[in-house]
Design an enzyme around this catalytic site. Structure first.
Site, PDB file in Angstrom:
ATOM      1  N   ASP A  69       0.839  -1.198   0.000  1.00 45.05           N
ATOM      2  CA  ASP A  69       0.000   0.000   0.000  1.00 45.05           C
ATOM      3  C   ASP A  69       0.874   1.247   0.000  1.00 45.05           C
ATOM      4  OD1 ASP A  69      -2.236  -1.592   0.166  1.00 45.05           O
ATOM      5  OD2 ASP A  69      -2.496  -1.330   2.328  1.00 45.05           O
ATOM      6  N   LYS A  70       0.335   2.321  -0.531  1.00 45.80           N
ATOM      7  CA  LYS A  70       1.077   3.587  -0.609  1.00 45.80           C
ATOM      8  C   LYS A  70       1.682   3.982   0.743  1.00 45.80           C
ATOM      9  CE  LYS A  70      -1.259   7.541  -0.764  1.00 45.80           C
ATOM     10  NZ  LYS A  70      -0.817   8.417   0.368  1.00 45.80           N
TER      11      LYS A  70
END
Length: 223
Positions: A69-70
């Site tokens: 995930d970012k």
């Protein structure tokens, strides 16, 4: 009630270091991804900057074998040719890799370790959030172990035994100890307690696609 959805249009990915390389050879590139940087480009044209783009400036054939995930930091492996991509991708698909994460979560967990076995599904009214769903959810399982207890937080080691979207975030929230700084699932003081999601992919192990050697890569926890 969940807070407002974070927008990716306010995307200011970190640039120092531009790309933190842990290992590179003829087949693989292993990096330590910073929090706030996408693994692959987003749908919006403004979200072009990502690990894949940065890697391809030096290694044009680099391809993503898995994603973080970012807002999650840590170890990420990329393949530099199709054969390597197929062999490593197969290991992820058949759960032949080893992964462990470090997280700081709200509150003090009394037990020393445990297993969370709760099915997860997309929360369609609040995408991309996920939720525990006993009727329609997919099997999801996480092992956890306390590393250190603080006054109002606990540092834990998390081992995902399945690979569902936001699995570690939703499982820890379901346990009653949301990950600090989580813009999707934390609220109030738990959200303000950290300037980033305090979730880090600390260790990744897999079999090298050419040598057959099992290799483990570690990235130091930045919080």
């Amino acid at each position: 009630m969940p807070g407002p959805m974070p927008t990716l249009l306010d995307y200011f990915p970190p640039t120092d270091p531009y790309l933190n390389v842990l290992h590179v050879d003829d087949d693989i590139l292993v990096v330590d991804k910073q929090s706030g940087l996408l693994s692959v480009p987003g749908k919006d044209p403004s979200l072009w900057d990502c690990i894949e783009y940065r890697a391809r400036q030096t290694w044009p054939t680099a391809g993503m074998c898995h994603r973080l995930d970012k807002d999650t930091s840590g170890v990420l492996v990329m393949a530099l040719n199709k054969r390597a991509h197929g062999r490593i991708g197969s290991q992820f698909e058949h759960r032949q890799t080893t992964k462990s994460y470090v997280a700081r979560v709200s509150g003090v967990i009394a037990e020393d370790s445990g297993v969370i076995d709760l099915p997860l599904a997309t929360d369609w009214e609040n995408k991309p959030r996920q939720r525990v769903d006993y009727e329609n959810g997919r099997h999801a399982k996480t092992e956890w172990e306390v590393i250190e207890r603080e006054a109002n937080a606990t540092r834990v080691k998390l081992v995902p035994l399945t690979g569902r979207t936001h699995q570690l975030r939703v499982h820890m929230k379901a346990l009653g100890h949301v990950i600090l700084g989580d813009a999707f699932y934390a609220e109030g003081d738990d959200l303000k307690a950290a300037d980033r999601l305090q979730l880090h992919a600390a260790e990744l192990g897999f079999t090298h696609p050419t040598t057959g050697e099992f290799m483990t890569f570690v990235a130091p926890t930045p919080f």
